[in-house]
Design an enzyme around this catalytic site. Structure first.
Site, short mmCIF file in Angstrom:
data_model
loop_
_atom_site.label_atom_id
_atom_site.label_comp_id
_atom_site.label_asym_id
_atom_site.label_seq_id
_atom_site.Cartn_x
_atom_site.Cartn_y
_atom_site.Cartn_z
N SER A 46 27.73 50.68 54.39
CA SER A 46 27.69 51.52 53.19
C SER A 46 26.28 52.02 52.94
CB SER A 46 28.17 50.74 51.97
OG SER A 46 27.98 51.48 50.78
N TYR A 89 28.10 43.79 46.37
CA TYR A 89 28.52 44.77 47.37
C TYR A 89 27.33 45.23 48.20
CZ TYR A 89 31.05 48.75 49.34
OH TYR A 89 31.65 49.65 50.18
#
Length: 256
Positions: free
Chosen positions: A148, A161
């Site tokens: 990501s 995350y």
């Protein structure tokens, strides 16, 4: 000159490649299954929900192997590898795509159980998948990890995350070093903000929709059509000399 040097486009062909895709039942994983199926790959689809995987399988032209289970389980990952070898005769590509959505909370307000769920699914699940893949991949094998842009450019409120994705990028570097002598590559794709999958929740928020678009060099969110190309490249012979790297597919989000 031999091989694909005389036929440059042939290097991008993934016809017949035996590919495992985790997180295949929805969102970006579902998009990847359709793209690899259309490109002629033989697929093993992995996710927790057998019924959702069945729905995906019905959309495809090929005859995929469906494996329902938890990527956080080492024995399950080993079974996926064994069953894929039994079904297709081997494994060429393993895409570690399974992940859970970020929890929006400051570090001080992040529940420890939520932290563990995100890190265990995203990071440990990737580690266990890559380990299982390493047992069955041969020379020319590919490990592709869905990272990501938040692992490249962490954002406040998304600690678990962002940390899990940053660690996944580091894991890819280690895998590349360890598996390189066997002719196996390992790379990550740092995805930006897409209007499907995990990003769909933010895409429905007008404030975040415009803010995120404004923070990309291209001035827009990613679409499903923007996703498969980099994965198909990394799965193909065209990327034979690319390993240990993280390729951003974020519309320039990390730049602005």
């Amino acid at each position: 000159m031999t091989g694909t040097a005389n036929r440059p486009l042939a290097g991008f062909d993934v016809t017949g490649k035996r590919a495992v895709i985790t997180g295949a039942s929805r969102g970006l994983g579902r998009i990847l299954t359709r793209a690899f199926d259309a490109a002629g790959a033989q697929l093993t689809l992995v996710a927790r929900s057998e019924s959702r995987l069945g729905d995906v399988a019905e959309e495809l032209t090929g005859d995929p192997l469906v494996c329902a289970g938890d990527v956080r389980d080492a024995e399950f990952n080993a079974r996926v590898a064994e069953q894929t070898v039994a079904r297709f005769g081997g494994v060429d590509v393993w895409i570690c795509n399974a992940g859970v959505s970020p929890e929006v909370a400051e570090v001080a307000k992040t529940d420890p159980d939520t932290w563990r769920e995100i890190v265990d699914t995203n990071l440990t699940g990737t580690f266990l998948g890559a380990r299982a893949a390493a047992d069955v991949l041969g020379e020319g094998g590919r490990i592709i990890v869905t990272g990501s842009v938040l692992g490249v450019r962490p954002k406040g409120g998304l600690a678990a995350y962002s940390a899990s994705k940053s660690a996944m990028h580091s894991l890819v570097s280690v895998l590349a070093q360890e598996l390189g002598p066997r002719g196996i590559t390992a790379n990550a794709v740092a995805l930006g903000w897409f209007d499907t999958g995990m990003g769909a929740h933010w895409h429905r928020d007008p404030g975040r929709l415009d803010d995120i678009a404004a923070h990309t060099a291209l001035g827009r969110w990613g679409t499903p059509e923007d996703l498969p190309g980099v994965y198909l490249f990394l799965a193909s012979a065209a990327s034979a000399y690319v390993t240990g790297t993280t390729i951003t597919a974020d519309g320039g989000y990390a730049l602005v």
